[in-house]
Design an enzyme around this catalytic site. Structure first.
Site, short mmCIF file in Angstrom:
data_model
loop_
_atom_site.label_atom_id
_atom_site.label_comp_id
_atom_site.label_asym_id
_atom_site.label_seq_id
_atom_site.Cartn_x
_atom_site.Cartn_y
_atom_site.Cartn_z
N GLU A 172 9.05 -4.21 10.64
CA GLU A 172 9.51 -2.93 10.07
C GLU A 172 10.07 -2.02 11.17
O GLU A 172 9.41 -1.78 12.19
CB GLU A 172 8.34 -2.23 9.35
CG GLU A 172 8.76 -0.90 8.72
CD GLU A 172 7.77 -0.37 7.70
OE1 GLU A 172 6.80 -1.08 7.35
OE2 GLU A 172 7.97 0.78 7.24
N ASP A 211 0.84 -1.21 0.00
CA ASP A 211 0.00 0.00 0.00
C ASP A 211 0.87 1.25 0.00
O ASP A 211 0.37 2.37 -0.07
CB ASP A 211 -1.02 -0.01 1.15
CG ASP A 211 -0.37 -0.10 2.52
OD1 ASP A 211 0.87 -0.19 2.60
OD2 ASP A 211 -1.12 -0.08 3.52
#
Ligand code: KIV
Length: 272
Positions: free
Chosen positions: A191, A53
C-alpha cells in the site's frame, strides 16, 4: 444490461492466484463489507474480495481502522461470504487481535475462519509478526501479508503519506516481503509505496503482489465505496473513480423525498 465474462468460472483458490501470476494474468481485488455489495462485486468478475478493516472508516465513520472489533469483522465477513460464489474471500484480522502473541493470534484467526467461512486472512506487518503468521499458517489458514502504509500503525507513522521513500525503509520492506513469502504467505498487499520499489518486490517474489497506490502490480485492490464514488470527499492520486454514486444516490433520494412530500408516491399501482 452488461454481462461480465470470467475466463474461469471455478471458485478462486490461493493456488489459482499463484497460477495467475505465473501466467502473467492480473488479479482484480476489491473490498466488500455486506451481502448485497459482495454479490455484485463477485458477479462482476472480481477474483478476490477483501473484507477490509476499512469497514471501520467506510461503514462506521471512524477516522482510523483501530476501533473495529473482532465481532464486528466477523459480522461483516459472514455477510460477504453469503453473497459470494466465485471470488476468494479474505478477511482482515483487526487491530489488537494478533499483535499480543502467536497463541492469541491463532485463536482469533481460528474464530474468524470458523464463524465466517472466509477463505483466508490478511495481517499487517513484516518480521515483527512473523512468528504469529507462521503459527496461523501451521493451523492450516492461508495468510495474505500487508506492507507499506499499514493503517493499523497510523499512530506510529503519524501520516498517511507514501511509505518507503527512503532507502532503509525500502530495504526493510523488500526483506519483509521475502520473509512473508518464505514463511508461506500466498500473497502480499503493498500500500502506497513508490512504483519502482513495488516493481522490484513483484519481480523478486514468486507469490502475487496486490498493489494499492503502488503502481503496476500482479494485481490491484481498491476500496469499493471509493471506486464507486460514494464518498466524494476522498480523492487520493491513486484512486480511479468508475462511477459517481454520491450524485446518483443523492438525486434518487431527493426525488423520493419530493414524491413523498407531494403525495405522488405511492400512486394507485403501488398499493394493495
Ligand atoms: O482494509 C482495507 O480496505 C485494506 C485495503 C486498503 C488493502 O486493507
Amino acid at each position: 444490461m452488461a454481462t461480465y465474462l470470467v475466463e474461469d468460472a471455478r471458485k478462486v483458490t490461493t493456488h489459482r492466484l499463484l497460477e495467475m501470476k505465473q501466467q502473467g494474468k492480473k488479479i482484480a481485488m476489491l473490498t466488500a463489507y455486506d451481502y448485497t455489495t459482495a454479490s455484485i462485486v463477485d458477479g462482476a468478475g472480481v477474483d478476490c474480495i477483501l473484507v477490509g478493516d476499512s469497514a471501520s472508516n467506510v461503514m462506521a465513520g471512524n477516522l482510523t481502522t483501530l476501533p473495529i472489533t473482532l465481532d464486528q469483522m466477523i459480522y461483516h465477513a459472514r455477510s460477504v461470504v453469503r453473497g459470494v460464489k466465485r471470488a476468494l474471500v479474505v478477511c482482515d484480522m483487526p487491530f489488537g487481535t494478533y499483535q499480543v502473541n502467536p497463541t492469541e493470534g491463532v485463536r482469533n484467526a481460528i474464530r474468524i475462519m470458523q464463524e465466517t467461512g472466509a477463505d483466508a486472512l490478511k495481517l499487517e506487518g513484516g518480521v515483527e509478526i512473523l512468528d504469529t503468521v507462521r503459527t496461523i499458517l501451521e493451523a492450516g489458514i492461508p495468510v495474505m501479508g500487508h506492507l507499506g502504509l499499514t493503517p493499523q500503525s497510523i499512530n506510529k507513522f503519524g501520516t498517511y503519506a507514501v511509505r518507503a521513500k527512503e532507502e532503509a525503509e525500502a530495504q526493510k520492506l523488500l526483506s519483509d516481503a521475502q520473509a512473508l513469502e518464505e514463511v508461506g504467505c500466498f500473497a502480499v498487499v503493498t500500500e502506497k509505496i513508490p512504483a519502482a520499489l513495488n516493481a522490484q518486490v513483484c519481480q523478486s517474489l514468486r507469490i502475487p503482489i496486490i498493489g494499492i497506490g503502488a503502481g503496476s502490480s500482479d494485481g490491484q485492490v481498491l476500496v469499493v465505496d471509493d471506486m464507486l464514488g460514494k464518498n466524494n470527499g476522498f480523492s487520493p492520486k491513486f484512486l480511479r473513480r468508475y462511477a459517481d454514486l454520491h450524485t446518483i444516490m443523492t438525486n434518487a433520494i431527493g426525488a423520493y423525498v419530493a414524491d413523498v412530500k407531494s403525495g405522488d408516491f405511492p400512486n394507485a399501482s403501488e398499493q394493495y
